[in-house]
Design an enzyme around this catalytic site. Structure first.
Site, PDB file in Angstrom:
ATOM      1  N   GLU A 153    -101.083  79.102  16.113  1.00 14.73           N
ATOM      2  CA  GLU A 153    -100.589  77.914  15.427  1.00 14.73           C
ATOM      3  C   GLU A 153     -99.598  78.360  14.344  1.00 14.73           C
ATOM      4  OE1 GLU A 153    -103.498  75.427  13.474  1.00 14.73           O
ATOM      5  OE2 GLU A 153    -102.024  73.880  13.116  1.00 14.73           O
ATOM      6  N   GLY A 188    -106.020  80.772   5.764  1.00 12.04           N
ATOM      7  CA  GLY A 188    -107.438  80.948   5.490  1.00 12.04           C
ATOM      8  C   GLY A 188    -108.225  81.214   6.757  1.00 12.04           C
ATOM      9  N   ALA A 189    -108.039  80.356   7.750  1.00  5.63           N
ATOM     10  CA  ALA A 189    -108.805  80.492   8.982  1.00  5.63           C
ATOM     11  C   ALA A 189    -108.176  79.644  10.070  1.00  5.63           C
ATOM     12  CB  ALA A 189    -110.241  80.035   8.750  1.00  5.63           C
ATOM     13  N   MET A 190    -108.550  79.926  11.331  1.00  5.15           N
ATOM     14  CA  MET A 190    -107.916  79.236  12.451  1.00  5.15           C
ATOM     15  C   MET A 190    -108.947  78.821  13.495  1.00  5.15           C
ATOM     16  SD  MET A 190    -105.188  78.120  13.845  1.00  5.15           S
ATOM     17  CE  MET A 190    -105.243  77.279  15.423  1.00  5.15           C
ATOM     18  N   GLU A 191    -108.827  77.587  13.947  1.00  4.54           N
ATOM     19  CA  GLU A 191    -109.842  76.940  14.780  1.00  4.54           C
ATOM     20  C   GLU A 191    -109.728  77.191  16.280  1.00  4.54           C
ATOM     21  OE1 GLU A 191    -107.284  75.334  13.157  1.00  4.54           O
ATOM     22  OE2 GLU A 191    -106.580  73.610  14.310  1.00  4.54           O
ATOM     23  N   ASN A 192    -109.107  78.274  16.731  1.00  5.21           N
ATOM     24  CA  ASN A 192    -108.969  78.539  18.170  1.00  5.21           C
ATOM     25  C   ASN A 192    -110.243  78.170  18.934  1.00  5.21           C
ATOM     26  OD1 ASN A 192    -106.571  80.084  17.412  1.00  5.21           O
ATOM     27  ND2 ASN A 192    -108.070  81.578  16.680  1.00  5.21           N
ATOM     28  N   GLU A 203    -113.191  74.540  10.156  1.00  8.55           N
ATOM     29  CA  GLU A 203    -112.742  75.038  11.474  1.00  8.55           C
ATOM     30  C   GLU A 203    -113.692  74.566  12.566  1.00  8.55           C
ATOM     31  OE1 GLU A 203    -109.875  75.917  11.151  1.00  8.55           O
ATOM     32  OE2 GLU A 203    -109.836  76.574   9.059  1.00  8.55           O
ATOM     33  N   HIS A 237    -112.917  70.994  13.532  1.00 11.22           N
ATOM     34  CA  HIS A 237    -111.715  70.882  14.365  1.00 11.22           C
ATOM     35  C   HIS A 237    -112.054  70.844  15.849  1.00 11.22           C
ATOM     36  CE1 HIS A 237    -108.153  70.797  11.941  1.00 11.22           C
ATOM     37  NE2 HIS A 237    -108.315  71.984  11.381  1.00 11.22           N
ATOM     38  N   GLU A 273    -105.372  67.708  10.538  1.00  9.16           N
ATOM     39  CA  GLU A 273    -105.694  68.386   9.282  1.00  9.16           C
ATOM     40  C   GLU A 273    -106.228  67.417   8.218  1.00  9.16           C
ATOM     41  OE1 GLU A 273    -106.223  71.335   9.184  1.00  9.16           O
ATOM     42  OE2 GLU A 273    -105.037  72.205  10.796  1.00  9.16           O
TER      43      GLU A 273
END
Ligand code: BES
Ligand code: ZN
Length: 873
Positions: free
Chosen positions: A123, A265-269, A302, A305, A324
């Site tokens: 992303e 910060g972080a990613m919701e893959n 996350e 999401h 978001e």
């Protein structure tokens, strides 16, 4: 004038092809990675159109359609696109073989190296650095991924979804392969791959319907001991989403990987979240109470999401707030439910006012749903996130909680598996909430204006007391400039209000009610019992019911009354903040205001005395001086150094005046200080506040006490001690800082807070200290956390950054240019330290301008260029 080409919402057209499935094959080698993609492609219409795929820094090896290799006339290739001319009109298979080099990729986008392991960030537009693909969120496919690599270097190979196969390769014993399948269609920005030497900590979660979910946290060796808090947080989030929204997790395993080098910060893959390690690794020794709460909320964010973002995704990046804003709203509600709703609200409002309101006032102001952008990475802003969340919160308030839930459930049912818009969201929520749309009690079309309009709306409030009839008339007015057109539309502004008797302070006369201000002007009549001789005290925008600024004719007496008596946490705190802003403002303007100061101090003393009825955390929040950014916003010509000094001297004078009260208070709280989070956090917080005031007041015993706390306390206490010593620049400050460094020098996550401390604390050494930090052996230029700690910390070092005859600004500019060469996303975020340049007093303004021009003249990335040009405009 902006020199770059922008993307426009109005130009959206749907992709002419469907790609129901994609197989990806990764062959990880020593200095490159082979990537083969094989896609099933279905043209949507019978008319032919070229097939356009994005791709950056990819070495293309071959392309074939249904097994036939294309020759060079059948396609063309540019720096960022591959165009295949006249592809078949019926379903076909497209195979692309290519090669990428993750080892020299420093941008932290696409596939890259972090502490020896390979990891991805797709992303918003990182997937185009991995393979040629329509890199847009509205193309959803089912992914199957094979990864092969050397087993010794990359023992762990991860991707989204469920593990289908793993084993050694027949022809080579040193290599192994693994196959992952994700059954849910997803856009490519949710793709993830991780390969490397990682240690696994696992746990289980059982859903309400009895399904068993494997929780797997992957960390670098040695960090296993710091994962329990993250695991607990994840379980709480899973439970909350089931209980509150009826949403259950959909895969058999949930993986989280902690990486040191990460832009965000972080990613919701999907099924494989990737986190900045500082948001996973935390316990009460290494993280403060606030940081523990932050970890809990980001893990939840996350996770949430998975439904709001992954199962339902965005049609295009203009819809970013769809996922978001809504997910921030969900994580805020989660934290409010788990801890204190009142305190959480104050925390969120304070953040919104200090950052989002400031953004709205500056050159990068934009709508929650902008019409155009240049670099999408620059649009992950506090407006999209926090203002976006406020819009959902207003919607919940206007509709009512229960109906709102029905609305959200309808949204999820309607758009599951699809890519949606913010309009889809509002429409389906309204449909689900009300059996008939005409039952809706507010103007939905006007509500939508909140998405399209930039800037912070203003409301004016005035009162008339009709003593003969015991009626308080309240007049509300939205400030709308009728002379200008579409930017000035009427808004739907929900206002929660109540009022109090001046004589019988504790009980509100009027229970909390909602007024919907959906026209330019509205009058409200409050009937007061005839026994009341005086006009009641009005309490408005309770709970900060809409993200606006307001001006009212409430008197200082009214604010002092609300500060002491209101039963709404937000309004009490807000009244105190307003009074403090008034005091600091008059100090700066050298206006006589000692009476107000004395009365305010008296009110503080009263609040301290009532600690039994006050949550200690709340008391500490009441005593917190308004944020620097909020203070800056009070002036037309901002003199940052004077604001800093006056705000500090105000703190010193409060401290001296309430010294005795604080000493008594500190004796009473020590009992609970060592309880484990979240217990005891109020006591720890108030202890920090007390230390700060006492240290500023020159209490030598407290200073010693702070130094002695560094070695063996919880991180909350340690950082409270450091913070208390910070403004002093004393021997104790240096001693404490050195002790801290010595204990934590081998823990990069904790050490970042030391870097930030050293860079932001006042010191006579000026820029040298910053230079030394940047060349410190423990400083890692490739870690955005470290860069933000030092450069971000420096920008908060008011006396140093803003003085030095512009040297601080120039230094910052040079460093941003350097960062931009390796990591444009991090650099373009750092440029924002200059966004307020026009609001400063002449000298600072000129010096800052010179620094920005320096960046503008350099050879910079398009991300950074967009920010610089906006700021200069
Ligand atoms: N999807 C974002 C992360 C992201 C944004 C990655 C832009 C790459 C580019 C994620 O869900 C997110 O919003 N993360 C926030 C933290 C969150 C709790 C608000 C972040 O990374 O700051
Ligand atoms: Zn998010």
């Amino acid at each position: 004038m902006l020199t770059q080409k922008s993307i426009k919402l109005a130009d959206y057209i749907s992709y002419p092809f469907l790609i129901p499935s994609i197989n990806l094959d990764f062959n990880i080698g020593k200095d490159s990675v082979g990537v083969q993609s094989s896609m099933i492609i279905k043209p949507k219409s019978t008319e032919s159109s070229n097939l356009i795929l994005q791709g950056c820094q990819i070495n293309l090896l071959s392309i074939s359609i249904d097994g036939n290799e294309l020759n060079s006339e059948e396609y063309s290739i540019t720096d960022n696109e591959l165009i295949i001319y006249n592809p078949p009109l019926l379903e076909f298979e497209l195979k692309i073989k290519s090669q990428i080099d993750p080892f020299s990729n420093t941008s932290l986008e696409g596939l890259y190296l972090s502490s020896g392991m390979l990891t991805t960030q797709c992303e918003a537009e990182g997937f185009r650095r991995i393979c040629y693909h329509p890199d847009r969120p509205d193309v959803l496919s089912i992914y199957k991924v094979r990864i092969e690599a050397d087993k010794a270097v990359y023992p762990i190979l991860l991707s989204n979804g469920n593990n289908k196969y793993s084993g050694k390769l027949n022809n080579n014993n040193q290599r192994h392969e693994i196959i992952w399948e994700d059954p849910f269609p997803k856009p490519c920005y949710l793709f993830a791959l991780v390969a490397g030497e990682l240690n696994l900590v696992s746990d289980k979660y059982i859903t309400n319907s009895g399904r068993l979910i494997d929780i797997k946290i992957y960390v670098e060796s040695g960090d296993e001991k710091y994962t329990q808090h993250a695991i607990n947080s994840l379980k709480k989030a899973m439970q909350w989403d089931e209980d509150k929204y009826g949403l259950e997790y959909d895969l058999d395993e949930y993986k989280i990987v902690a990486v040191r080098h990460f832009n965000m910060g972080a990613m919701e893959n999907k099924g494989l979240n990737i986190f900045n390690s500082k948001l996973v690794l935390a316990d009460s020794r290494t993280a403060t109470d606030d940081e523990l709460e932050r970890v809990e909320s980001v893990i939840a964010h996350e996770y949430f999401h998975n439904w709001t973002g992954n199962r339902i995704t965005c049609r295009d990046w203009f819809q970013l707030s769809l996922k978001e804003g809504l997910t921030v709203f969900r994580d805020q509600s989660f934290t409010a439910d788990l801890h204190s709703a009142g305190l959480k609200r104050i925390e969120d409002v304070s953040f919104l006012r200090n950052f989002q309101f400031a953004e709205d006032q500056g050159p990068t102001s934009h709508a929650v749903k902008p019409n155009e952008y240049v670099a999408i990475d620059n649009f992950y802003t506090t407006t999209i996130y926090e203002k976006g969340a406020e819009l959902i919160r207003m919607l919940e308030l206007l509709i009512g909680q229960e109906k709102f839930m029905n609305g959200v459930n309808n949204y999820i049912k309607t758009f599951d598996g699809k890519a949606a818009t913010t309009e889809d969201f509002i429409d389906s929520v309204i449909k689900g909430a009300y059996s008939e749309e005409k039952n809706c009690t507010f103007d939905v079309e006007k509500f939508q204006n909140w998405y399209y309009k930039s800037g912070t709306p203003e409301v004016q409030i005035s009162q008339e007391w009709d003593s003969t009839n015991s009626i308080l008339n309240v007049f509300f007015e939205q400030k709308i400039d009728i002379s200008s057109t579409n930017q000035n539309k009427e808004m739907v502004i929900p206002i929660l209000y109540s009022c109090y008797s001046r004589e019988k302070a504790c009980q509100p006369i009027e229970e909390e009610k909602l007024l919907v201000l959906d026209k330019n002007k509205r009058k409200l009549q409050i009937n007061v019992p005839s026994s009341e001789r005086n006009a009641p005290v009005l309490s408005i925008f309770r709970g900060f019911s809409s993200p606006v600024r307001w001006k009212s004719d409430l008197s200082i007496d009214d604010y002092l009354f609300l500060f002491l008596n209101d039963n709404d946490y937000f309004t009490r705190w807000d009244s105190g903040q307003l009074l403090m802003r008034e005091i600091i403002k008059s100090r700066i303007k050298k206006e006589e205001n000692s009476l107000l100061e004395d009365r305010f101090i008296l009110a503080i003393k009263q609040s301290i005395k009532h600690l039994e009825t006050n949550d200690p955390f709340f008391l500490s929040t009441l005593l917190t001086i308004p944020g620097f950014s909020e203070l800056e916003a009070l002036f037309e010509n901002v003199d940052p150094i004077t604001i800093y000094r006056e705000s500090l001297s105000f703190q010193i004078s409060i401290g001296i005046k309430i010294l005795q009260d604080l000493r008594i208070l500190s004796k009473n709280i020590l009992l609970n200080i060592n309880q484990t989070w979240p217990l005891g956090k109020g006591e720890r917080k108030i202890l920090g506040t007390i230390w700060s005031f006492l240290a500023l007041a020159g209490d030598t015993k407290v200073k010693r006490n702070c130094v002695d706390s560094i070695a063996n306390s919880s991180m909350t206490i340690v950082r409270a001690a450091l913070d208390a010593l910070k403004p002093l620049d004393s021997n104790e400050t240096k001693e404490a800082s050195y002790l801290f460094y010595d204990i934590w020098k081998d823990n990069p996550v904790v050490l970042d807070s030391w870097f930030a401390y050293e860079a932001s604390r006042p010191s006579k050494q000026g820029i040298d200290i910053i230079e030394n930090l940047l060349s410190h052996p423990k400083f890692d230029w490739k870690a955005p956390n470290a860069i933000r700690a030092v450069l971000g910390g420096f920008s908060k070092n008011i006396e140093s950054f803003h003085s030095l005859e512009g040297q601080g600004y120039l230094f910052m500019a040079e460093k941003i240019i350097e960062v931009d060469k390796i990591n444009p996303i991090t650099a373009s975020r750092m440029v924002k330290v200059f966004s307020k340049w026009k609001t400063y007093i002449e000298l600072n303004k000129e010096e800052m301008h010179t620094a920005i021009l320096k960046i503008n003249k350099a050879n910079i990335s398009s991300n950074t260029r967009e920010m610089v040009e906006l700021i200069l405009k």
